[in-house]
Design a protein around this motif. Structure first.
Motif, short mmCIF file in Angstrom:
data_model
loop_
_atom_site.label_atom_id
_atom_site.label_comp_id
_atom_site.label_asym_id
_atom_site.label_seq_id
_atom_site.Cartn_x
_atom_site.Cartn_y
_atom_site.Cartn_z
N ASN A 62 40.96 29.11 33.14
CA ASN A 62 39.58 29.14 32.97
C ASN A 62 39.40 30.72 32.89
N GLY A 63 39.42 31.16 31.61
CA GLY A 63 39.37 32.59 31.20
C GLY A 63 40.72 33.31 31.49
N ASP A 64 40.58 34.35 32.41
CA ASP A 64 41.78 34.93 32.76
C ASP A 64 42.56 34.35 34.07
N GLU A 65 41.60 33.44 34.87
CA GLU A 65 42.05 32.73 36.23
C GLU A 65 43.06 31.68 35.99
N VAL A 66 44.06 31.53 36.50
CA VAL A 66 44.86 30.50 36.48
C VAL A 66 44.40 29.50 37.63
#
Length: 128
Positions: free
Chosen positions: A82-86
């Motif tokens: 989710n964007g840069d978040e795993v």
């Protein structure tokens, strides 16, 4: 009618064809054995399908080895981002992926992969 002893024309023709075939096979094997192989495997992982099961979501994939080197114990990882978040990770190991070939496998996620950015990649391998 008496037949003369010796080798017939048919036998000579068959012997000649067999000799040419044998030399062709041996030449191919020598050239293939002496040719330099690319020392780095190039594993490309692509998703094939997503299926919903009782345990979550199954992402089927194909891993193609596009190099002249066979590899073993190929670790395939998948990330839902989710964007840069795993958000979630999954992994699978393919026993063997020969040179210039592909193998299929699957990863299992708890969350819906179609709701996130799905990334699949090879994270490591060993030499057979």
């Amino acid at each position: 009618m008496t037949r003369k002893p010796g080798t017939s024309v048919t036998e000579w023709v068959v012997a000649g064809i067999s000799s040419v075939a044998l030399l062709a096979v041996l030449s191919f094997l020598v050239v293939d054995g002496l040719s330099t192989r690319d020392g780095t495997a190039r594993i490309v992982v692509l998703p094939l399908a997503v299926a919903v099961t009782e345990g979550g979501y199954v992402v089927e994939f194909t891993a193609a080895n596009r190099a002249g080197k066979s590899v073993a114990a190929v670790e395939i990882k998948g990330e839902l981002r989710n964007g840069d978040e795993v958000v979630e990770e999954s992994s699978a190991t393919l026993d063997y992926v020969p040179q210039e070939s592909q193998r299929n496998g699957a990863l299992i996620f708890r969350r819906d992969p179609e709701a996130y950015d799905l990334r699949l990649f090879a994270s490591g391998y060993s030499e057979p």
